[in-house]
Design an enzyme around this catalytic site. Structure first.
Site, PDB file in Angstrom:
ATOM      1  N   ASP A   1      38.676  37.302  44.601  1.00 46.59           N
ATOM      2  CA  ASP A   1      38.077  37.870  43.394  1.00 46.59           C
ATOM      3  C   ASP A   1      37.708  39.324  43.685  1.00 46.59           C
ATOM      4  O   ASP A   1      37.097  39.628  44.723  1.00 46.59           O
ATOM      5  CB  ASP A   1      36.829  37.070  43.018  1.00 46.59           C
ATOM      6  CG  ASP A   1      36.337  37.386  41.607  1.00 46.59           C
ATOM      7  OD1 ASP A   1      36.377  38.569  41.216  1.00 46.59           O
ATOM      8  OD2 ASP A   1      35.914  36.449  40.915  1.00 46.59           O
ATOM      9  N   VAL A   2      38.070  40.223  42.760  1.00 52.54           N
ATOM     10  CA  VAL A   2      37.805  41.650  42.995  1.00 52.54           C
ATOM     11  C   VAL A   2      36.315  41.953  42.987  1.00 52.54           C
ATOM     12  O   VAL A   2      35.888  43.025  43.461  1.00 52.54           O
ATOM     13  CB  VAL A   2      38.528  42.533  41.946  1.00 52.54           C
ATOM     14  CG1 VAL A   2      40.037  42.462  42.122  1.00 52.54           C
ATOM     15  CG2 VAL A   2      38.118  42.148  40.535  1.00 52.54           C
TER      16      VAL A   2
ATOM     17  N   LYS B   1      42.811  50.630  24.318  1.00 51.41           N
ATOM     18  CA  LYS B   1      41.526  50.314  23.680  1.00 51.41           C
ATOM     19  C   LYS B   1      40.363  51.044  24.345  1.00 51.41           C
ATOM     20  O   LYS B   1      39.230  51.001  23.845  1.00 51.41           O
ATOM     21  CB  LYS B   1      41.297  48.801  23.705  1.00 51.41           C
ATOM     22  CG  LYS B   1      42.325  48.030  22.882  1.00 51.41           C
ATOM     23  CD  LYS B   1      42.121  46.538  22.993  1.00 51.41           C
ATOM     24  CE  LYS B   1      43.123  45.796  22.136  1.00 51.41           C
ATOM     25  NZ  LYS B   1      44.526  46.009  22.574  1.00 51.41           N
TER      26      LYS B   1
ATOM     27  N   GLU C   1      44.654  29.990  41.155  1.00 55.91           N
ATOM     28  CA  GLU C   1      45.687  29.486  42.052  1.00 55.91           C
ATOM     29  C   GLU C   1      46.970  29.092  41.324  1.00 55.91           C
ATOM     30  O   GLU C   1      48.074  29.265  41.861  1.00 55.91           O
ATOM     31  CB  GLU C   1      45.169  28.284  42.843  1.00 55.91           C
ATOM     32  CG  GLU C   1      44.694  27.127  41.970  1.00 55.91           C
ATOM     33  CD  GLU C   1      44.247  25.941  42.804  1.00 55.91           C
ATOM     34  OE1 GLU C   1      44.787  25.765  43.902  1.00 55.91           O
ATOM     35  OE2 GLU C   1      43.350  25.203  42.359  1.00 55.91           O
TER      36      GLU C   1
ATOM     37  N   VAL D   1      48.477  38.467  20.428  1.00 56.06           N
ATOM     38  CA  VAL D   1      48.840  37.811  19.175  1.00 56.06           C
ATOM     39  C   VAL D   1      50.322  37.437  19.151  1.00 56.06           C
ATOM     40  O   VAL D   1      50.740  36.598  18.365  1.00 56.06           O
ATOM     41  CB  VAL D   1      48.484  38.728  17.987  1.00 56.06           C
ATOM     42  CG1 VAL D   1      49.462  39.895  17.900  1.00 56.06           C
ATOM     43  CG2 VAL D   1      48.479  37.938  16.678  1.00 56.06           C
TER      44      VAL D   1
ATOM     45  N   ALA E   1      45.553  45.506  38.456  1.00 53.00           N
ATOM     46  CA  ALA E   1      45.806  44.952  37.116  1.00 53.00           C
ATOM     47  C   ALA E   1      44.832  43.844  36.757  1.00 53.00           C
ATOM     48  O   ALA E   1      44.865  43.320  35.640  1.00 53.00           O
ATOM     49  CB  ALA E   1      47.243  44.416  37.035  1.00 53.00           C
TER      50      ALA E   1
ATOM     51  N   SER F   1      44.948  50.413  32.831  1.00 55.39           N
ATOM     52  CA  SER F   1      43.942  50.412  31.774  1.00 55.39           C
ATOM     53  C   SER F   1      44.597  50.067  30.443  1.00 55.39           C
ATOM     54  O   SER F   1      45.702  49.518  30.406  1.00 55.39           O
ATOM     55  CB  SER F   1      43.228  51.761  31.713  1.00 55.39           C
ATOM     56  OG  SER F   1      42.135  51.712  30.813  1.00 55.39           O
TER      57      SER F   1
ATOM     58  N   LYS G   1      36.700  48.921  29.956  1.00 53.18           N
ATOM     59  CA  LYS G   1      37.859  49.571  30.565  1.00 53.18           C
ATOM     60  C   LYS G   1      37.670  51.082  30.617  1.00 53.18           C
ATOM     61  O   LYS G   1      38.128  51.749  31.557  1.00 53.18           O
ATOM     62  CB  LYS G   1      39.135  49.215  29.787  1.00 53.18           C
ATOM     63  CG  LYS G   1      39.530  47.752  29.884  1.00 53.18           C
ATOM     64  CD  LYS G   1      39.806  47.317  31.307  1.00 53.18           C
ATOM     65  CE  LYS G   1      41.087  47.910  31.857  1.00 53.18           C
ATOM     66  NZ  LYS G   1      41.399  47.425  33.233  1.00 53.18           N
TER      67      LYS G   1
END
Length: 472
Positions: free
Chosen positions: A347-348, A415, A322, A460, A369, A412, A427
């Site tokens: 929530d997906v 990685k 939220e 990072v 996303a 995506s 992913k």
């Protein structure tokens, strides 16, 4: 005493040009009389003195008129520069020539010492230039104590402009203590009175001796490797680093003190960040209903910002946290968006909630996303990575197809290429889910792989930024 002088200055301000005119014409008279005294070693004979008084009104009138096109009455003396000195020399030279021609005419005095013309002109240039430089000097001496001592890296054109601006604008309260430059020809010299203290190899010794409050990187064309080298050199000293805009970011090519900014992570990159070209995307989004999952995250929130500029029919922001959802909602509402905007908490991985949202808002385009992306955390929590990234993608894709969504775009990561981590593997599996869902579907499914996203949450880069703020 200072209050009294301030009140006097305020009263005299409306009469600035008249006072400047009177002062300069008074110097015209003074320089001419001094020229006579020098010519006759302080004992001016009667005939020469008579010539002085006869020609003086004409001299004052000629110089007063000649000074007008050279704008000597308009300049602010506290900002005197080479331009003003050049104008003084031109005005005095032209008026001296005109006065010489007058003395040779029938209206001129019977005799007038020719050496006075040269001596008078030189004295007048010195006097007019001197009062201006005196005003500028007094303005610099009256400045308050600078709040920040600045060491400037780069004694080129940019550094010179910045130092000049520092000296002309006391309100900024900067004091340049010196330059650092790798050019051997500049070592030991001064720019606007500020010394070139050494090269980058001498940086540690210079910082220990001069103890500046900030370091300013005044090299707009500096390569990222040079910037990184400077940051490494300054790391032990924990000193703030400032810089100037890149040349590509300057619209008019001018540098000002107000353009100084803190060193950003973009300055350490080997290439310029790639921005979004909105023209091709506008045809896809404009006037259509769009849903973005993970709308409070780094990528999702930026998608919402970019989509809002493309004037969709509506924007549904789907997010389970939220606080982050409230933040992006408030940001977009402050911009007074002309379309419907729907912040939805969900929530997906919740099949029922996802289908409810799809049926209620009927999106035409979905940007997915929402994902777990922290590599170390997903190594420690692999089940959550699979549940959110893989199962959540499958449930959302199925609901999108059932609701007749036109386009579904999965965000995506690079990685997912030959994955070596749980996050990357999850992913990659989500990509395979989308590929399977696309077979025979009326919805157009697509996958977009992102590389490292500049300053995204959990990356990072924010850590680098914090290190820079602490001085390296």
């Amino acid at each position: 005493m200072s209050d009294t002088l301030a009140r006097i200055a305020a009263l005299a301000r409306p009469f600035h040009r008249l006072l400047a005119l009177a002062c300069q014409l008074g110097l015209v008279v003074l320089s001419n009389w001094l020229a006579f005294l020098l010519r006759f070693d302080g004992d001016v004979p009667y005939r020469a003195e008579e010539a002085f008084w006869l020609a003086l009104p004409w001299l004052v009138a000629i110089r007063a008129l000649t000074f007008v096109p050279f704008r000597l009455y308009e300049s602010l003396w506290r900002y005197t520069s080479v331009y003003d000195l050049r104008a003084i020399a031109g005005g005095v030279g032209i008026s001296s020539l005109a006065f010489f021609l007058f003395t040779q005419s029938p209206l001129g005095p019977a005799m007038y010492p020719r050496s006075v013309f040269v001596v008078d002109a030189l004295l007048l240039i010195l006097l007019l230039g001197g009062v201006r430089m005196g005003r500028r000097l007094s303005a610099e001496l009256s400045r308050g104590k600078p709040e920040k001592r600045v060491l400037i890296l780069g004694a080129g054109d940019a550094g010179e402009l910045i130092v000049r601006d520092m000296k002309h604008n006391p309100s900024y309260h900067y004091q340049p203590v010196g330059f650092v430059d790798d050019d051997p020809a500049k070592q030991g010299h001064r720019i606007h009175g500020v010394p070139v203290l050494g090269t980058r190899e001498d940086l540690s010794k210079i910082l220990q001796r001069w103890r500046p409050d900030e370091v300013l990187l005044a090299i707009p064309h500096a390569e990222p490797g040079v910037v990184r080298s400077v940051v490494r050199s300054l790391e032990p000293f924990k000193i703030p680093i400032k810089t100037l805009p890149k040349l590509r970011d300057l619209l008019d090519g001018k540098l000002e003190l107000s353009q100084i900014r803190s060193l950003a992570v973009e300055d350490l990159l080997a290439r310029a960040p790639v921005g979004l070209d909105p023209i091709p995307v506008k045809h896809l989004v404009a006037g259509r209903r769009v849903l973005v999952t993970g709308a409070g995250g780094s990528i999702g929130s930026e998608l919402c910002r970019q989509i809002s500029r493309l004037k969709p029919a509506s924007l549904v922001m789907f997010e389970r946290y939220e606080n982050s959802l409230h933040a992006i909602r408030t940001e977009l509402e402050d911009a007074a968006q002309p379309f419907g905007m729907w912040p939805v908490i969900g929530d997906v991985t919740d099949r029922v909630r996802v289908r409810e949202v799809m049926q209620e808002h009927q999106p035409e385009i979905v940007f997915h996303a929402a994902a777990h992306k922290h590599v170390p955390l997903m190594e420690e929590n692999p089940c959550e990575a699979i549940k959110n990234n893989v199962r959540g993608t499958r449930l959302l894709a199925e609901a999108a197809e059932e609701a007749g969504v036109d386009r579904f775009i999965l965000i995506s990561t690079d990685k997912a290429v030959n994955p070596t981590s749980v996050m990357g593997a999850s992913k990659r599996l989500s990509e395979l889910v989308i590929q399977r869902q696309a077979i025979g579907s009326g919805t157009s499914f697509a996958v977009v792989r992102f590389g490292n996203v500049l300053a995204s949450n959990g990356s990072v880069v924010p850590r680098f930024v914090e290190q820079i703020k602490r001085g390296g």
